[in-house]
Design a protein around this motif. Structure first.
Motif, PDB file in Angstrom:
ATOM      1  N   LYS A 198       5.005 -50.768  57.180  1.00  0.00           N
ATOM      2  CA  LYS A 198       5.225 -51.156  55.784  1.00  0.00           C
ATOM      3  C   LYS A 198       6.707 -51.148  55.410  1.00  0.00           C
ATOM      4  CE  LYS A 198       0.847 -49.069  54.495  1.00  0.00           C
ATOM      5  NZ  LYS A 198       0.212 -47.927  53.865  1.00  0.00           N
ATOM      6  N   GLN A 199       6.954 -51.641  54.233  1.00  0.00           N
ATOM      7  CA  GLN A 199       8.268 -51.509  53.603  1.00  0.00           C
ATOM      8  C   GLN A 199       8.066 -50.557  52.421  1.00  0.00           C
ATOM      9  OE1 GLN A 199       9.898 -55.098  51.971  1.00  0.00           O
ATOM     10  NE2 GLN A 199      11.656 -54.064  51.115  1.00  0.00           N
ATOM     11  N   VAL A 200       8.680 -49.379  52.507  1.00  0.00           N
ATOM     12  CA  VAL A 200       8.548 -48.391  51.438  1.00  0.00           C
ATOM     13  C   VAL A 200       9.912 -47.773  51.139  1.00  0.00           C
ATOM     14  CG1 VAL A 200       6.142 -47.786  51.910  1.00  0.00           C
ATOM     15  CG2 VAL A 200       7.946 -46.554  53.057  1.00  0.00           C
ATOM     16  N   SER A 201      10.078 -47.399  49.897  1.00  0.00           N
ATOM     17  CA  SER A 201      11.310 -46.712  49.506  1.00  0.00           C
ATOM     18  C   SER A 201      10.960 -45.565  48.571  1.00  0.00           C
ATOM     19  CB  SER A 201      12.270 -47.666  48.805  1.00  0.00           C
ATOM     20  OG  SER A 201      13.419 -46.949  48.377  1.00  0.00           O
ATOM     21  N   PHE A 202      11.426 -44.398  48.940  1.00  0.00           N
ATOM     22  CA  PHE A 202      11.271 -43.209  48.096  1.00  0.00           C
ATOM     23  C   PHE A 202      12.631 -42.781  47.540  1.00  0.00           C
ATOM     24  CE2 PHE A 202       7.939 -42.916  51.407  1.00  0.00           C
ATOM     25  CZ  PHE A 202       6.816 -42.939  50.594  1.00  0.00           C
ATOM     26  N   VAL A 203      13.600 -43.684  47.583  1.00  0.00           N
ATOM     27  CA  VAL A 203      14.955 -43.376  47.134  1.00  0.00           C
ATOM     28  C   VAL A 203      14.920 -42.934  45.674  1.00  0.00           C
ATOM     29  CG1 VAL A 203      17.250 -44.334  46.662  1.00  0.00           C
ATOM     30  CG2 VAL A 203      16.057 -44.902  48.794  1.00  0.00           C
ATOM     31  N   ASP A 204      15.565 -41.808  45.416  1.00  0.00           N
ATOM     32  CA  ASP A 204      15.634 -41.238  44.066  1.00  0.00           C
ATOM     33  C   ASP A 204      17.068 -40.773  43.834  1.00  0.00           C
ATOM     34  OD1 ASP A 204      15.388 -39.870  41.675  1.00  0.00           O
ATOM     35  OD2 ASP A 204      14.091 -38.292  42.487  1.00  0.00           O
ATOM     36  N   PHE A 205      17.848 -41.592  43.154  1.00  0.00           N
ATOM     37  CA  PHE A 205      19.251 -41.259  42.944  1.00  0.00           C
ATOM     38  C   PHE A 205      19.437 -40.008  42.085  1.00  0.00           C
ATOM     39  CE2 PHE A 205      20.350 -45.940  43.761  1.00  0.00           C
ATOM     40  CZ  PHE A 205      20.640 -45.696  45.091  1.00  0.00           C
ATOM     41  N   CYS A 206      18.443 -39.628  41.305  1.00  0.00           N
ATOM     42  CA  CYS A 206      18.547 -38.378  40.530  1.00  0.00           C
ATOM     43  C   CYS A 206      18.645 -37.165  41.456  1.00  0.00           C
ATOM     44  CB  CYS A 206      17.349 -38.229  39.591  1.00  0.00           C
ATOM     45  SG  CYS A 206      17.331 -39.442  38.257  1.00  0.00           S
ATOM     46  N   ALA A 207      18.109 -37.300  42.673  1.00  0.00           N
ATOM     47  CA  ALA A 207      18.182 -36.203  43.638  1.00  0.00           C
ATOM     48  C   ALA A 207      19.612 -35.932  44.085  1.00  0.00           C
ATOM     49  CB  ALA A 207      17.299 -36.505  44.847  1.00  0.00           C
TER      50      ALA A 207
END
Length: 180
Positions: free
Chosen positions: A158-167
């Protein structure tokens, strides 16, 4: 002396985090293989992708660091598995300890970020490796699968993103504390 954000990215997620962190704290950003002497910096943030049991470029970046206790060091790993899973964090940090001197590891503020994957961008070698890993992972009984195995199986193909710039906020705070 200045501060820098250095990154080691395999497919771009660590680079995304590094560029966003550098933008937020208004400092230089470079890939690990384009950095001259890390000793020229007072504060070093390293953001590296988890890949093949290690953190991309981290060992090379910190290998020649002299007097790490005199530097502000923040290291963030970027991977698919949930960074709040304590078993996952322990495995990552055990791997980091094998890549870094104890002095560097003990001097660093360590963070873990969740990344992403796009199987359509993987090269033949990496697709083959992931297919083999997933095949092996499927043979592990459900109750014995750790966070890393579960994430790999859930995202396979798949193509997935869990990117969270708040982290990035805690990393930014570490760097902001040393800015002039």
């Amino acid at each position: 002396m200045p501060s820098i954000v250095i990154y080691g990215s395999q497919y771009g997620t660590a680079r995304q985090y590094a560029e966003e962190l550098a933008r937020r704290v208004d400092i230089e950003v470079r890939p690990y293989d384009a950095v001259g002497n890390v000793n020229d910096y007072d504060a070093i943030a390293y953001i590296g992708a988890l890949y093949a049991g290690g953190v991309v470029g981290m060992r090379k970046t910190f290998a020649k660091l002299v007097n790490p206790r005199d530097k502000t060091i923040a290291i963030a790993t970027v991977g698919l598995a949930d960074p709040t899973d304590q078993e996952n964090v322990k495995n990552i940090e055990d791997s980091m300890r094998r890549q870094l001197s104890s002095e560097v590891f003990e001097s660093a503020h360590v963070f873990h970020l969740r990344g992403g994957i796009d199987y359509s961008k993987l090269g033949f070698k990496h697709k083959t490796m992931m297919r083999l890993l997933c095949s092996k992972a499927r043979s592990i009984p459900e109750v014995e699968r750790n966070a890393e195995v579960r994430a790999m199986l859930q995202t396979y193909g798949k193509q997935v993103s869990f990117v969270d710039f708040c982290a990035l906020d805690p990393l930014g705070a570490v760097l902001t504390d040393v800015q002039p």
